[in-house]
Design an enzyme around this catalytic site. Structure first.
Site, short mmCIF file in Angstrom:
data_model
loop_
_atom_site.label_atom_id
_atom_site.label_comp_id
_atom_site.label_asym_id
_atom_site.label_seq_id
_atom_site.Cartn_x
_atom_site.Cartn_y
_atom_site.Cartn_z
N LEU A 1 0.82 -1.22 0.00
CA LEU A 1 0.00 0.00 0.00
C LEU A 1 0.86 1.27 0.00
CD1 LEU A 1 -2.97 -1.05 2.33
CD2 LEU A 1 -2.74 -1.28 -0.15
N ASP B 1 0.16 -9.99 -4.29
CA ASP B 1 1.40 -9.21 -4.32
C ASP B 1 1.17 -7.91 -5.09
OD1 ASP B 1 3.97 -8.37 -3.90
OD2 ASP B 1 4.90 -9.81 -5.29
N1 LIG Z 1 6.80 -8.20 -6.28
C1 LIG Z 1 7.45 -7.19 -6.80
O1 LIG Z 1 7.88 -7.29 -7.94
N2 LIG Z 1 7.64 -6.04 -6.12
C2 LIG Z 1 7.31 -5.76 -4.77
C3 LIG Z 1 8.27 -6.37 -3.81
C4 LIG Z 1 8.10 -7.85 -3.60
O2 LIG Z 1 6.96 -8.34 -3.45
O3 LIG Z 1 9.08 -8.58 -3.52
C5 LIG Z 1 7.26 -4.25 -4.58
O4 LIG Z 1 7.29 -3.80 -3.42
O5 LIG Z 1 7.12 -3.54 -5.57
ZN LIG Z 2 8.46 -10.29 -2.48
ZN LIG Z 3 5.44 -8.21 -2.27
#
Ligand SMILES: NC(=O)N[C@@H](CC(=O)O)C(=O)O
Ligand SMILES: [Zn+2]
Ligand SMILES: [Zn+2]
EC number: 3.5.2.3
Length: 428
Positions: free
Chosen positions: A64, A305
Site C-alpha cells: 500500500l 502481491d
Molecule cells: N513483487 C514485486 O515485484 N515487487 C514488490 C516487492 C516484492 O513483493 O518482492 C514491490 O514492493 O514492488
Molecule cells: Zn516479495
Molecule cells: Zn510483495
C-alpha cells in the site's frame, strides 16, 4: 443500521450449490443477523440481480506504499481498490519509507486504514530493522501494536543465522514469518527468467535463488517450530520443497499469485517493464507446477502481491524500472474466468483459497458467511463480461500485463462488518 441484501445467490462452500436467499446484516455489531427468505424489514435494502454472494476475499500480501511512496499508492487508494476487487481484508507489506519496523509505524498504518473506511488493512512488520538484514526488530512490541506477521518482503534475509533467531522469537509469539525467498548471491540483480532473458538480451534471475532460500527456511522452521509462510512461489522445485515440508509436518503455508498461475515467460513478447516482477514470470513447466501445487493444496492461498508503481517509473528502461504488478482489482475475475470456467477448479475451491484459507492460515476472522459471523461479504457478477481497463482502476497503479483481457466475476458490492465499502453503478 440493519441492511437487507436481496436478489443474490449464496454459495454453499461445502457442495458448491447456489441458493437464492436474502441476507440481513447489522453494521453496529458487524455481524450477519439472518440468512433466509422473507427476512424482516431493514433500514436499507440493497437489491442485487443474481450476483453470487461470497465471503469477502482476504489478501495476505499487498503493497500500500504508505508512508513514503504515496505517488504509487496510498492506504486509502489501496484499501478502496481492494474493496472494489471484493476484498474485505488485506495484509500490507512493510517495504515503505520508512519501513514498518517500529510500533509507532504499525499504529500509523492502522489509523490511516480506519480513516480510509474501505477494506480492512492488517500491517505486516519488518523482520529486520530498516529491512537492512542486520538486526531483528522488537517482535513483541510490533505484535502488541497490531502487526499480524513479519516479513522483509522485497528482499530476502541473507543471513541464515539471523533468520534462525527470527524464527525462534516468532515461534514464542505465534507470529507467522512471511518470506520473500531470494538468495542475492544467486539472483545477482537478474531481471527475467532464463528463457525470456536469453531471448531478449536481458540479465537472468535464476530460479534457484528462490528455491535455495525456501529450503533453508523450511529447515529452520522445522527445527524451531515456527510458522513459515512462503510468499509468491514461482518455481517447480519450490513447490516440491513445500510439499515435502508439509509431509514432514513442518508448519508451512504458501501463496501463489495470479500472474504466476496465468502467465509464463513465454508471454513476454518484448523487454517491457510491465512484465518485470519479482519473482519473475517463469517457464511453462514452472507455471504448470504452481498450478498443480495450487490445485492439490500445496500452495494454500492466492495472494496478489499487488505492487503499484507510477507510470513514470514503469516507463524507465527495463533495468531501471521497478519490479511489480498490480492485481487487487482483477484477481478474482481472472481466476474465475481462466480457472473456474474452463473446469480446472470449482468456484467453491477458488473461494476457499481466496477467503477461507487465508483467514485460517493467519488466524483472522472472516472467510465464511454464517449467522453470527462477521458480515464481510462481496457480490460478484459472473454473467457480465468486462474488458480490463487500468484507467478505470481505483488503485493509483495501472501496471498490469492483463490490460485488454476479458473476464467475468467482477464485484458489484462489498461489505465489511455490514457497512458498504464498495458499490458499483449496477447496484441501487
Ligand atoms: N513483487 C514485486 O515485484 N515487487 C514488490 C516487492 C516484492 O513483493 O518482492 C514491490 O514492493 O514492488
Ligand atoms: Zn516479495
Ligand atoms: Zn510483495
Amino acid at each position: 443500521m440493519k441492511r437487507k441484501i436481496t436478489g443474490g445467490r449464496l454459495l454453499n462452500l461445502t457442495d458448491g450449490s447456489l441458493t437464492k436467499t436474502e441476507i440481513l446484516v447489522d453494521d453496529v455489531s458487524g455481524v450477519v443477523l439472518a440468512i433466509g427468505d422473507d427476512l424482516p424489514v431493514a433500514d436499507e435494502v440493497i437489491s442485487l440481480q443474481g450476483e453470487v454472494l461470497l465471503p469477502g476475499f482476504i489478501d495476505l500480501h499487498v503493497h500500500l506504499r504508505e508512508p513514503g511512496f504515496e505517488h504509487k499508492e496510498t492506504i486509502q487508494s489501496g484499501a478502496r481498490a481492494a474493496a472494489a476487487g471484493g476484498f474485505t481484508k488485506v495484509a500490507c507489506m512493510p517495504n515503505t519509507n520508512p519501513p514498518l519496523d517500529t510500533p509507532e509505524l504499525v499504529r500509523y498504518v492502522r489509523k490511516k486504514a480506519i480513516d480510509a473506511g474501505a477494506a480492512g488493512v492488517l500491517p505486516i512488520a519488518c523482520i529486520t530493522k530498516n529491512e537492512a538484514g542486520e538486526s531483528l526488530t522488537d517482535f513483541a512490541a510490533l505484535k502488541a501494536a497490531g502487526a499480524i506477521a513479519l516479513s522483509d518482503d522485497g528482499k530476502g534475509v541473507q543471513d541464515g543465522g539471523l533468520m534462525r533467531e527470527a524464527f525462534v522469537q516468532a515461534q514464542k509469539l505465534s507470529l507467522p514469518i512471511s518470506i520473500h525467498a531470494e538468495d542475492e548471491s544467486i539472483a545477482r540483480d537478474g531481471v527475467f527468467n532464463e528463457g525470456a532473458a536469453l531471448r531478449l538480451g536481458v540479465s537472468i534471475q535464476h530460479g534457484e535463488s528462490e528455491s535455495a532460500m525456501i529450503a533453508r527456511d523450511i529447515l529452520l522452521a522445522e527445527q524451531t517450530g515456527a510458522h513459515l509462510h512462503v510468499c509468491h512461489v514461482s518455481v517447480e522445485p519450490a513447490v516440491a520443497l513445500i510439499r515435502w515440508a508439509k509431509q514432514r509436518g513442518v508448519h508451512v503455508t504458501a501463496e501463489v499469485t495470479p500472474h504466476h498461475l496465468l502467465l509464463s515467460e513465454a508471454s513476454i513478447d518484448r523487454a517491457d517493464p510491465v512484465y518485470k516482477v519479482n519473482p519473475p514470470l517463469r517457464s511453462e513447466t514452472d507455471r504448470q507446477a504452481c498450478l498443480a501445487g495450487f490445485l492439490d493444496g500445496t500452495l494454500d492461498v492466492v495472494a496478489t502481491d499487488h505492487a503499484p508503481h507510477s507510470a513514470e517509473e514503469k516507463a524507465r528502461p527495463l533495468s531501471a524500472a521497478p519490479f511489480g504488478m498490480v492485481g487487487i482489482e482483477t484477481v478474482f475475475p481472472l481466476l474465475y474466468t481462466h480457472l473456474v470456467e474452463p473446469g480446472l477448479m470449482s468456484l467453491q475451491e477458488l473461494v476457499l483459497r481466496m477467503s477461507t484459507k487465508p483467514a485460517l492460515a493467519f488466524g483472522l476472522s472472516g472467510g465464511v458467511i454464517r449467522v453470527g459471523g462477521p458480515a464481510d461479504i462481496t457480490a460478484v457478477d459472473v454473467d457480465t463480461t468486462h474488458t480490463i481497463d487500468p484507467t478505470k482502476f481505483l488503485s493509483k497503479g495501472t501496471n498490469t500485463p492483463f490490460a485488454g483481457w476479458q473476464a467475468r466475476g467482477f464485484s458489484n458490492l462489498t461489505l465489511l462488518q455490514g457497512k458498504v465499502i464498495y458499490q458499483s453503478r449496477e447496484v441501487k
